[in-house]
Design an enzyme around this catalytic site. Structure first.
Site, PDB file in Angstrom:
ATOM      1  N   ALA A   9       0.809  -1.219   0.000  1.00  0.00           N
ATOM      2  CA  ALA A   9       0.000   0.000   0.000  1.00  0.00           C
ATOM      3  C   ALA A   9       0.843   1.270   0.000  1.00  0.00           C
ATOM      4  O   ALA A   9       0.363   2.344  -0.330  1.00  0.00           O
ATOM      5  CB  ALA A   9      -0.934   0.011   1.201  1.00  0.00           C
ATOM      6  N   ARG A  14      10.944   7.156  -0.934  1.00  0.00           N
ATOM      7  CA  ARG A  14      12.381   7.223  -1.212  1.00  0.00           C
ATOM      8  C   ARG A  14      12.727   6.840  -2.655  1.00  0.00           C
ATOM      9  O   ARG A  14      13.833   7.078  -3.116  1.00  0.00           O
ATOM     10  CB  ARG A  14      13.140   6.317  -0.218  1.00  0.00           C
ATOM     11  CG  ARG A  14      13.128   6.861   1.200  1.00  0.00           C
ATOM     12  CD  ARG A  14      13.534   5.816   2.232  1.00  0.00           C
ATOM     13  NE  ARG A  14      12.457   4.893   2.572  1.00  0.00           N
ATOM     14  CZ  ARG A  14      12.558   3.925   3.476  1.00  0.00           C
ATOM     15  NH1 ARG A  14      13.693   3.742   4.122  1.00  0.00           N
ATOM     16  NH2 ARG A  14      11.531   3.135   3.732  1.00  0.00           N
ATOM     17  N   LYS A  21       5.904   2.043  -5.404  1.00  0.00           N
ATOM     18  CA  LYS A  21       7.190   1.336  -5.341  1.00  0.00           C
ATOM     19  C   LYS A  21       7.081  -0.111  -5.808  1.00  0.00           C
ATOM     20  O   LYS A  21       7.912  -0.583  -6.584  1.00  0.00           O
ATOM     21  CB  LYS A  21       7.732   1.373  -3.913  1.00  0.00           C
ATOM     22  CG  LYS A  21       8.974   0.515  -3.714  1.00  0.00           C
ATOM     23  CD  LYS A  21       9.686   0.807  -2.426  1.00  0.00           C
ATOM     24  CE  LYS A  21       8.900   0.342  -1.237  1.00  0.00           C
ATOM     25  NZ  LYS A  21       9.685   0.586   0.013  1.00  0.00           N
ATOM     26  N   GLN A  82      -6.082  -0.018   2.124  1.00  0.00           N
ATOM     27  CA  GLN A  82      -5.602   0.736   3.284  1.00  0.00           C
ATOM     28  C   GLN A  82      -5.561   2.189   2.792  1.00  0.00           C
ATOM     29  O   GLN A  82      -4.605   2.615   2.152  1.00  0.00           O
ATOM     30  CB  GLN A  82      -4.198   0.267   3.695  1.00  0.00           C
ATOM     31  CG  GLN A  82      -3.681   0.966   4.935  1.00  0.00           C
ATOM     32  CD  GLN A  82      -2.175   0.801   5.119  1.00  0.00           C
ATOM     33  OE1 GLN A  82      -1.448   0.451   4.202  1.00  0.00           O
ATOM     34  NE2 GLN A  82      -1.708   1.080   6.321  1.00  0.00           N
ATOM     35  N   ASP A 112       8.150  -5.205  -1.036  1.00  0.00           N
ATOM     36  CA  ASP A 112       9.378  -4.654  -1.618  1.00  0.00           C
ATOM     37  C   ASP A 112      10.600  -5.546  -1.355  1.00  0.00           C
ATOM     38  O   ASP A 112      11.726  -5.073  -1.355  1.00  0.00           O
ATOM     39  CB  ASP A 112       9.624  -3.229  -1.104  1.00  0.00           C
ATOM     40  CG  ASP A 112       9.839  -3.157   0.402  1.00  0.00           C
ATOM     41  OD1 ASP A 112       9.651  -4.182   1.086  1.00  0.00           O
ATOM     42  OD2 ASP A 112      10.202  -2.074   0.902  1.00  0.00           O
ATOM     43  N   ASN A 233      14.127   0.173  -1.100  1.00  0.00           N
ATOM     44  CA  ASN A 233      13.570   1.451  -0.650  1.00  0.00           C
ATOM     45  C   ASN A 233      13.896   2.590  -1.603  1.00  0.00           C
ATOM     46  O   ASN A 233      13.183   3.570  -1.656  1.00  0.00           O
ATOM     47  CB  ASN A 233      14.068   1.796   0.755  1.00  0.00           C
ATOM     48  CG  ASN A 233      13.579   0.777   1.774  1.00  0.00           C
ATOM     49  OD1 ASN A 233      12.475   0.266   1.660  1.00  0.00           O
ATOM     50  ND2 ASN A 233      14.407   0.474   2.752  1.00  0.00           N
ATOM     51  N   ASN A 391       1.590   1.149 -47.104  1.00  0.00           N
ATOM     52  CA  ASN A 391       0.439   0.462 -46.497  1.00  0.00           C
ATOM     53  C   ASN A 391      -0.539   1.421 -45.835  1.00  0.00           C
ATOM     54  O   ASN A 391      -1.586   1.018 -45.376  1.00  0.00           O
ATOM     55  CB  ASN A 391       0.921  -0.572 -45.466  1.00  0.00           C
ATOM     56  CG  ASN A 391       1.717   0.052 -44.334  1.00  0.00           C
ATOM     57  OD1 ASN A 391       2.384   1.069 -44.518  1.00  0.00           O
ATOM     58  ND2 ASN A 391       1.651  -0.556 -43.174  1.00  0.00           N
ATOM     59  N   ARG A 445       6.632   2.157 -64.618  1.00  0.00           N
ATOM     60  CA  ARG A 445       7.386   3.414 -64.557  1.00  0.00           C
ATOM     61  C   ARG A 445       7.464   3.946 -65.972  1.00  0.00           C
ATOM     62  O   ARG A 445       7.263   3.215 -66.939  1.00  0.00           O
ATOM     63  CB  ARG A 445       8.791   3.185 -63.999  1.00  0.00           C
ATOM     64  CG  ARG A 445       9.590   2.151 -64.771  1.00  0.00           C
ATOM     65  CD  ARG A 445      11.073   2.255 -64.421  1.00  0.00           C
ATOM     66  NE  ARG A 445      11.749   0.974 -64.344  1.00  0.00           N
ATOM     67  CZ  ARG A 445      12.327   0.353 -65.386  1.00  0.00           C
ATOM     68  NH1 ARG A 445      12.229   0.854 -66.605  1.00  0.00           N
ATOM     69  NH2 ARG A 445      12.956  -0.782 -65.206  1.00  0.00           N
TER      70      ARG A 445
HETATM   71  C1  UD1 Z   1      10.137  -2.653   7.245  1.00  0.00           C
HETATM   72  C2  UD1 Z   1      10.193  -3.155   8.692  1.00  0.00           C
HETATM   73  C3  UD1 Z   1      11.670  -3.334   9.091  1.00  0.00           C
HETATM   74  C4  UD1 Z   1      12.323  -4.303   8.145  1.00  0.00           C
HETATM   75  C5  UD1 Z   1      12.149  -3.858   6.683  1.00  0.00           C
HETATM   76  C6  UD1 Z   1      12.583  -4.993   5.772  1.00  0.00           C
HETATM   77  C7  UD1 Z   1       8.269  -2.210   9.865  1.00  0.00           C
HETATM   78  C8  UD1 Z   1       7.809  -1.181  10.829  1.00  0.00           C
HETATM   79  N1  UD1 Z   1       9.582  -2.192   9.563  1.00  0.00           N
HETATM   80  O1  UD1 Z   1      10.736  -1.372   7.219  1.00  0.00           O
HETATM   81  O2  UD1 Z   1      11.757  -3.806  10.420  1.00  0.00           O
HETATM   82  O3  UD1 Z   1      13.699  -4.407   8.446  1.00  0.00           O
HETATM   83  O4  UD1 Z   1      10.756  -3.592   6.390  1.00  0.00           O
HETATM   84  O5  UD1 Z   1      12.560  -4.625   4.433  1.00  0.00           O
HETATM   85  O6  UD1 Z   1       7.479  -2.993   9.407  1.00  0.00           O
HETATM   86  N2  UD1 Z   1       3.358  -0.614   3.607  1.00  0.00           N
HETATM   87  C9  UD1 Z   1       1.979  -0.646   3.565  1.00  0.00           C
HETATM   88  N3  UD1 Z   1       1.288   0.243   4.325  1.00  0.00           N
HETATM   89  C10 UD1 Z   1       1.878   1.152   5.135  1.00  0.00           C
HETATM   90  C11 UD1 Z   1       3.297   1.168   5.181  1.00  0.00           C
HETATM   91  C12 UD1 Z   1       4.009   0.256   4.413  1.00  0.00           C
HETATM   92  O7  UD1 Z   1       1.394  -1.447   2.842  1.00  0.00           O
HETATM   93  O8  UD1 Z   1       1.162   1.909   5.795  1.00  0.00           O
HETATM   94  C13 UD1 Z   1       4.117  -1.582   2.769  1.00  0.00           C
HETATM   95  C14 UD1 Z   1       5.030  -0.908   1.762  1.00  0.00           C
HETATM   96  O9  UD1 Z   1       4.358  -0.709   0.526  1.00  0.00           O
HETATM   97  C15 UD1 Z   1       6.164  -1.917   1.642  1.00  0.00           C
HETATM   98  C16 UD1 Z   1       6.176  -2.627   2.979  1.00  0.00           C
HETATM   99  O10 UD1 Z   1       4.953  -2.327   3.607  1.00  0.00           O
HETATM  100  O11 UD1 Z   1       5.918  -2.862   0.624  1.00  0.00           O
HETATM  101  C17 UD1 Z   1       7.341  -2.157   3.862  1.00  0.00           C
HETATM  102  O12 UD1 Z   1       7.233  -0.769   4.090  1.00  0.00           O
HETATM  103  P1  UD1 Z   1       8.508   0.160   4.196  1.00  0.00           P
HETATM  104  O13 UD1 Z   1       8.056   1.540   4.474  1.00  0.00           O
HETATM  105  O14 UD1 Z   1       9.414  -0.047   3.066  1.00  0.00           O
HETATM  106  O15 UD1 Z   1       9.173  -0.422   5.538  1.00  0.00           O
HETATM  107  P2  UD1 Z   1      10.688  -0.346   5.981  1.00  0.00           P
HETATM  108  O16 UD1 Z   1      10.976   1.015   6.513  1.00  0.00           O
HETATM  109  O17 UD1 Z   1      11.568  -0.837   4.901  1.00  0.00           O
HETATM  110 CA    CA Z   2      11.272  -1.438   2.833  1.00  0.00          CA
END
Ligand code: UD1
Ligand code: CA
Length: 461
Positions: A9, A14, A21, A82, A112, A233, A391, A445
């Site tokens: 979601a 970044r 993403k 969400q 991701d 990220n 064509n 021609r």
């Molecule tokens: C998260 C973890 C971290 C872990 C890392 C691994 C948490 C709080 N932290 O951090 O401990 O080391 O992943 O890659 O979980 N997303 C939603 N809804 C939201 C927020 C995020 O669906 O409200 C999804 C994002 O699209 C993404 C995934 O959750 O696919 C991870 O979110 P991201 O913000 O990248 O988390 P990190 O900071 O990398």
């Molecule tokens: Ca991440």
């Protein structure tokens, strides 16, 4: 019973991109498609995807990808909205109404983390089951753990706490054991504590990782090869994972008997199929649903996407998309095949020739400087240098048909719609506008005029 939930979601700020993403591509598939793929080997009863930022795009893309792979035996994708992205814990809270009464395990995957292997998920699930854990989480020891949540365990390998990088003290940052973002929860346990999450952290978000402190037992499972769990990220991560994926793909084809000359300059999507004894030359890129049969030599300098190349074909400095080339044909240098071009066996298509939606019979040659669009050619046709099918009348596209054994003289224009029969010879420089029967010569021609002794008049003074 196992349900999976993919977190997809977030916007991915970044990445500095309008595109969500999880829709960024890696080796021919989106990140989220790869995550979905990584759980194809476990028995799943439900598949939930949490979407938010530009959710329509994410849904469309996943549905489309799924139709291509025809993984029909899997349960349908359920999209859960969400609407505000208040953190990974908040995302999983959105599942509460959907999973009410569900008694099984919930496998949660970050959208991701695209390089995860099916084997690793199986291991995680096995440990979870064996120990009857409340939660089991995938962890890794990273040389550079910056940006990841740190996992703190006791001497029994039981997880006590996960602290996000930005919330860690300097001392806590020395812990290199990180959370991969892949978890298996016993849903009835998680369901109970999910509503109590608090957003008391640096980002003021609800963290899924905070749930581990309220669950027991929570076990950590280290992944063997940490490259699998690299999360994306930003663009730098995307480039790094792309390198890792390319190495994986190329190693696989090298082991399968494919020669790659200067592998670093080659890219191959993992949707591509190659047979043994294929040779890929430098600066060549193979994309999408492409297959190349044995003894073919592709490159240097070629791009092939969504195309099928038969046995013993050569493709030199050329671009081929959505097309088919049969065995023993020679393509290039500098040919462009597109829009469902279909080349028969033992053909030659080279030197600045463009073919669009053209069906070419066996042993036909189009060797220099031609454009053939919306055309059907028989066998053993010879197309002289500079032949063009006109064509397009400014509004519609029209078809050209050329029978077997016909020879088109250089610099001819075939004005479509037009049909030329078999064994026709068209004189060089003709503009053919009317149907031509079999077995004849056509000259379209004006005749050459020679005026003996003719001179320019002297200008009058
Ligand atoms: C998260 C973890 C971290 C872990 C890392 C691994 C948490 C709080 N932290 O951090 O401990 O080391 O992943 O890659 O979980 N997303 C939603 N809804 C939201 C927020 C995020 O669906 O409200 C999804 C994002 O699209 C993404 C995934 O959750 O696919 C991870 O979110 P991201 O913000 O990248 O988390 P990190 O900071 O990398
Ligand atoms: Ca991440």
């Amino acid at each position: 019973m196992i349900a999976i939930a993919i977190l997809a979601a977030g916007r991915g700020t970044r990445m500095k991109s309008d595109l969500p993403k999880v829709l960024h591509e890696l080796g021919g598939r989106t990140l989220v498609e790869r995550v979905l793929q990584s759980c194809q080997e476990i028995e799943i009863s439900r598949r939930l995807v949490i979407v938010g930022y530009r959710s329509e795009l994410v849904k469309e893309s996943l549905i489309e990808a799924q139709e291509k792979t025809k993984d029909r035996e899997f349960p349908p994708l359920e999209f859960v909205e969400q609407t505000e992205q208040l953190g990974t814990g908040h995302a999983i809270q959105q599942l509460l109404p959907h999973l009410e009464g569900f008694q099984g395990d919930l496998l949660v995957l970050n959208g991701d983390v695209p390089l995860l292997r099916a084997e690793t998920i199986k291991q995680l699930m096995a440990v979870h089951k064996q120990h009857q854990n409340s939660a089991t989480i995938l962890t890794a020891n990273l040389p550079d753990p910056q940006g990841y949540g740190r996992v703190f365990t006791d001497s029994q390998n039981l997880v006590q706490q996960i602290i996000e990088d930005r919330d860690c003290t300097q001392a806590q940052k020395q812990n290199h054991r990180i959370n991969a973002g892949i978890y298996c929860f016993h849903w009835p346990d998680l369901e109970k504590i999910l509503p109590d999450l608090k957003a008391d952290n640096d980002q003021k978000e609800y963290y899924l990782t905070d749930t581990v402190s309220s669950l027991s037992p929570v076990m950590a499972v280290d992944v063997e090869d940490y490259q699998e769990i690299l999360g994306i990220n930003d663009r730098k991560h995307l480039a790094t994972t792309s390198d890792i994926l390319q190495t994986r793909i190329k190693d696989k084809w090298l082991r399968a008997g494919v020669t790659l000359i200067d592998p670093h300059s080659i890219t191959i999507d993992d949707t591509v199929e190659l047979q043994a004894d294929v040779v890929i030359e430098p600066q060549t890129h193979l994309r999408g649903k492409t297959s190349i049969a044995s003894r073919s030599r592709i490159g240097p300098g070629s791009l092939i996407e969504n195309s099928q190349i038969g046995e013993n074909v050569t493709v030199l400095y050329s671009v081929i998309s959505d097309s088919i080339v049969a065995e023993n044909s020679r393509i290039g240098p500098y040919a462009h095949l597109r829009g469902h071009a279909q080349i028969g066996a033992n053909c030659r298509v080279g030197n600045f020739v463009e073919l669009k939606n053209a069906q070419i019979g066996d042993r036909t040659n189009i060797a220099h400087l031609s454009y053939l669009g919306d055309a059907t050619l028989g066998e053993k046709v010879n197309i002289g240098a500079g032949t063009i099918t006109a064509n397009y009348d400014g509004k519609n596209k029209h078809k050209t048909q050329i029978g077997s054994g016909t020879k088109i003289g250089s610099n001819s224009v075939l004005v479509a719609p037009i049909t030329l029969g078999e064994n026709v010879t068209v004189a060089a420089g003709s503009v053919v506008t009317e149907e031509v029967p079999n077995d004849c010569l056509v000259i379209a021609r004006s005749r050459q005029v020679v005026k003996p002794g003719w001179k320019l008049k002297e200008p009058e003074k």
